[in-house]
Design a protein around this motif. Sequence first.
Motif, PDB file in Angstrom:
ATOM      1  N   UNK A  14       0.908  -1.146   0.050  1.00  0.00           N
ATOM      2  CA  UNK A  14      -0.014  -0.038   0.103  1.00  0.00           C
ATOM      3  C   UNK A  14       1.033   1.272   0.006  1.00  0.00           C
ATOM      4  N   UNK A  15       1.968   1.004   0.793  1.00  0.00           N
ATOM      5  CA  UNK A  15       2.828   2.288   0.831  1.00  0.00           C
ATOM      6  C   UNK A  15       3.356   2.559  -0.287  1.00  0.00           C
ATOM      7  N   UNK A  16       3.897   1.583  -1.070  1.00  0.00           N
ATOM      8  CA  UNK A  16       4.476   1.695  -2.252  1.00  0.00           C
ATOM      9  C   UNK A  16       3.743   1.969  -3.429  1.00  0.00           C
ATOM     10  N   UNK A  17       2.057   1.861  -3.068  1.00  0.00           N
ATOM     11  CA  UNK A  17       1.434   2.309  -4.150  1.00  0.00           C
ATOM     12  C   UNK A  17       1.152   3.711  -4.031  1.00  0.00           C
ATOM     13  N   UNK A  18       1.510   4.416  -2.942  1.00  0.00           N
ATOM     14  CA  UNK A  18       1.466   5.844  -2.689  1.00  0.00           C
ATOM     15  C   UNK A  18       1.644   6.444  -4.099  1.00  0.00           C
ATOM     16  N   UNK A  19       0.947   7.596  -4.694  1.00  0.00           N
ATOM     17  CA  UNK A  19       1.106   8.060  -5.824  1.00  0.00           C
ATOM     18  C   UNK A  19       2.266   9.013  -5.609  1.00  0.00           C
ATOM     19  N   UNK A  20       3.153   9.099  -6.779  1.00  0.00           N
ATOM     20  CA  UNK A  20       4.305   9.675  -6.779  1.00  0.00           C
ATOM     21  C   UNK A  20       4.272  11.058  -6.296  1.00  0.00           C
ATOM     22  N   UNK A  21       3.334  11.678  -7.138  1.00  0.00           N
ATOM     23  CA  UNK A  21       3.099  13.239  -6.619  1.00  0.00           C
ATOM     24  C   UNK A  21       2.935  13.508  -5.321  1.00  0.00           C
ATOM     25  N   UNK A  22       2.248  12.727  -4.480  1.00  0.00           N
ATOM     26  CA  UNK A  22       1.933  13.196  -3.238  1.00  0.00           C
ATOM     27  C   UNK A  22       3.132  12.930  -2.165  1.00  0.00           C
ATOM     28  N   UNK A  23       4.159  12.260  -2.840  1.00  0.00           N
ATOM     29  CA  UNK A  23       5.067  12.042  -1.942  1.00  0.00           C
ATOM     30  C   UNK A  23       6.045  13.328  -1.826  1.00  0.00           C
ATOM     31  N   UNK A  24       6.402  13.858  -0.539  1.00  0.00           N
ATOM     32  CA  UNK A  24       7.302  14.891  -0.526  1.00  0.00           C
ATOM     33  C   UNK A  24       6.426  16.353  -0.754  1.00  0.00           C
ATOM     34  N   UNK A  25       4.999  16.072  -0.401  1.00  0.00           N
ATOM     35  CA  UNK A  25       4.279  17.370  -1.018  1.00  0.00           C
ATOM     36  C   UNK A  25       4.820  18.693  -0.492  1.00  0.00           C
ATOM     37  N   UNK A  26       5.257  18.573   1.024  1.00  0.00           N
ATOM     38  CA  UNK A  26       5.759  19.675   1.614  1.00  0.00           C
ATOM     39  C   UNK A  26       7.093  20.642   0.781  1.00  0.00           C
ATOM     40  N   UNK A  27       7.630  19.500   0.168  1.00  0.00           N
ATOM     41  CA  UNK A  27       9.025  20.228  -0.375  1.00  0.00           C
ATOM     42  C   UNK A  27       8.506  20.668  -1.897  1.00  0.00           C
ATOM     43  N   UNK A  28       7.300  20.156  -2.349  1.00  0.00           N
ATOM     44  CA  UNK A  28       6.863  20.879  -3.626  1.00  0.00           C
ATOM     45  C   UNK A  28       6.118  22.224  -3.490  1.00  0.00           C
ATOM     46  N   UNK A  29       5.839  22.470  -2.301  1.00  0.00           N
ATOM     47  CA  UNK A  29       5.230  23.707  -2.050  1.00  0.00           C
ATOM     48  C   UNK A  29       5.795  24.897  -2.051  1.00  0.00           C
ATOM     49  N   UNK A  30       5.407  25.943  -3.019  1.00  0.00           N
ATOM     50  CA  UNK A  30       5.993  26.993  -3.319  1.00  0.00           C
ATOM     51  C   UNK A  30       6.508  27.794  -2.167  1.00  0.00           C
ATOM     52  N   UNK A  31       5.565  27.918  -1.165  1.00  0.00           N
ATOM     53  CA  UNK A  31       5.992  28.603  -0.162  1.00  0.00           C
ATOM     54  C   UNK A  31       7.057  28.161   0.586  1.00  0.00           C
ATOM     55  N   UNK A  32       7.199  26.783   0.881  1.00  0.00           N
ATOM     56  CA  UNK A  32       8.273  26.183   1.590  1.00  0.00           C
ATOM     57  C   UNK A  32       9.580  26.310   1.047  1.00  0.00           C
ATOM     58  N   UNK A  33       9.469  26.176  -0.380  1.00  0.00           N
ATOM     59  CA  UNK A  33      10.630  26.059  -1.370  1.00  0.00           C
ATOM     60  C   UNK A  33      11.224  27.730  -1.514  1.00  0.00           C
ATOM     61  N   UNK A  34      10.291  28.655  -1.415  1.00  0.00           N
ATOM     62  CA  UNK A  34      10.677  30.001  -1.373  1.00  0.00           C
ATOM     63  C   UNK A  34      11.135  30.552  -0.114  1.00  0.00           C
ATOM     64  N   UNK A  35      10.504  30.143   0.941  1.00  0.00           N
ATOM     65  CA  UNK A  35      10.904  30.418   2.286  1.00  0.00           C
ATOM     66  C   UNK A  35      12.485  29.819   2.455  1.00  0.00           C
ATOM     67  N   UNK A  36      12.602  28.690   2.424  1.00  0.00           N
ATOM     68  CA  UNK A  36      13.918  27.967   2.532  1.00  0.00           C
ATOM     69  C   UNK A  36      15.018  28.407   1.506  1.00  0.00           C
ATOM     70  N   UNK A  37      14.527  28.682   0.126  1.00  0.00           N
ATOM     71  CA  UNK A  37      15.527  29.075  -0.754  1.00  0.00           C
ATOM     72  C   UNK A  37      16.101  30.545  -0.524  1.00  0.00           C
ATOM     73  N   UNK A  38      15.294  31.520  -0.102  1.00  0.00           N
ATOM     74  CA  UNK A  38      15.635  32.862   0.190  1.00  0.00           C
ATOM     75  C   UNK A  38      16.204  32.899   1.631  1.00  0.00           C
ATOM     76  N   UNK A  39      15.892  32.131   2.224  1.00  0.00           N
ATOM     77  CA  UNK A  39      16.882  31.997   3.813  1.00  0.00           C
ATOM     78  C   UNK A  39      18.152  31.578   3.354  1.00  0.00           C
ATOM     79  N   UNK A  40      18.084  30.609   2.657  1.00  0.00           N
ATOM     80  CA  UNK A  40      19.478  29.623   2.525  1.00  0.00           C
ATOM     81  C   UNK A  40      20.530  31.141   1.784  1.00  0.00           C
ATOM     82  N   UNK A  41      19.789  31.668   0.753  1.00  0.00           N
ATOM     83  CA  UNK A  41      20.552  32.320  -0.128  1.00  0.00           C
ATOM     84  C   UNK A  41      20.970  33.811   0.574  1.00  0.00           C
ATOM     85  N   UNK A  42      20.283  33.973   1.619  1.00  0.00           N
ATOM     86  CA  UNK A  42      20.519  35.333   2.211  1.00  0.00           C
ATOM     87  C   UNK A  42      21.515  35.006   3.680  1.00  0.00           C
ATOM     88  N   UNK A  43      21.120  34.122   4.237  1.00  0.00           N
ATOM     89  CA  UNK A  43      21.607  33.755   5.723  1.00  0.00           C
ATOM     90  C   UNK A  43      22.798  33.091   5.385  1.00  0.00           C
TER      91      UNK A  43
END
Length: 495
Positions: A14-43
């Motif tokens: 069942x776990x294996x059958x989890x749709x690929x698109x839903x895996x790591x959803x948080x890290x596809x979130x534009x907000x999370x990526x922008x926030x982490x990206x900008x933080x890393x690029x500045x800090x």
Amino acid sequence: MKEKSENLKLFKNKKDRKPAGRRGKKFRSMFVLMFLGMTLLTVVPIVGIQLFYSSYLISNARQNRVQVLKDYGDNIAGELVNSGYLDGQISELLDTELQDFSGLYNGRAIVVNSAYEVRFDTYGVLTGHYLVTEDSVTAMTGEDKTHYYSSADKLAFTYTIRDDEGNVCGMILFYVSCADLTVTYKSINHTMMGIIVAIACILTLISYFTARKFTKPLQTMASSFNRIAEGHFDEKVELSGFTEMEQLSSAFNVMVEQLKALEDSRQEFVSNVSHELKTPLTSMKVLADSLNSQENVPVEIYQDFMHDIGSEIDRENKIINDLLSLVRMNKTESEPNITHCSINTLLENILKRVRPIADRKNVETVLESYKQVEADCDELKLTLAVTNIVENAIKYNIAGGWVQVTLDADDEYYYINIADSGIGIPEESQDKVFDRFYRVDKARSRETGGTGLGLSISKTIVEMHHGQIKVKSKVDEGTTFSIRIPLVYTSEAKE
Ligand code: ADP
């Protein structure tokens, strides 16, 4: 036991059958990526610069200390050579001077002559002994050497003593503490670290709010889309801040308004259809009930009622047929079946077909063609469109009236005008006659067998040919329908 392992397998699968698109959803979130990206690029660069700068500071401070030792060596070397100190001469003055200098840096100075004999050790331990080490040997070759011992936080520096001719005649081995430098460096580093942490916090906050500012409108739009999907067509979004966001929200609002209009017209259409389809059924029911409720009904009455029921069935049939053609034509994928045809012949055939109806109503029909027109068209559909209008011109005419159909063309378009001397259409109804089920006079239209769909079908067909249809009318004087269609059909719509 076997059962358990089967279950485990099941869950694993069942776990294996989890749709690929839903895996790591948080890290596809534009907000999370922008926030982490900008933080890393500045800090990260700021912390990096701070680390580099602090290590530069301390090594620079040590370098300066070595320079002080070198300068001191330059100062005292002459005295050590000239006074014969290196050759065995005793000088308390020089001893004290060396003691004082090394004391300044909590260190030690060892003076060695070219025979590797220690002439003076400020710690008093090695005086009179020989000092042959790698560093002392190197120093005797004329090369100064510096070592930093991090465990003891001390600097070792060997200074080569030369006479006036430049010959090596001894060396001074300095050991000095760097603890004072480290204390100062640590305090500077602490202050800088505090400032960096504060800047990093501010930058993280700025990154958070910037990422939020960019992604919030998208979230607002997403929830508005969801509300529309639930059927809330009164939804409006107001996005401010950026011009692009404002453009997006106004385009969205226009789209919602159009969807609302579409939904309203769909609902109106459904209610009109139900109403129109119910009317003949109600009539049939009334007729049948009235026959059933009477006993010994004369056969003539039966025949009369059955004739009426038959007419209602015909009417129901016509409505259904009209509806079907309208629905089929409104399908976006339905393409006209275009052939090259003579519009003159097409109109002649129409007039020939409607002549019996016109004669019955005592209406004269005339076709006036200004030229021979050959054009691309869907013959069947265009015939239906023009027939509807010509039939209306006869239906809504007066006894002894006329219908005139004219055909003309220029380089680009052909024009069909259908003018009549009929009852006319009131000004306020002229815009609505093309609407589905719209009839100016319901009773009259019903009498003449109208469904209110004819003009709507005609307009759809004309537009399918990338043409336009207009109406001009005056009550009690007559009506003219004008059609303009391009001679050449292109799949891309023209204005
Ligand atoms: P119908 O089946 O009722 O004729 P249409 O869609 O063909 O439906 O026409 C819509 C309405 O427009 C008609 O009911 C009628 O009131 C009006 N109309 C259409 N053509 C004419 C005309 N030539 N003269 C007067 N009224 C007309």
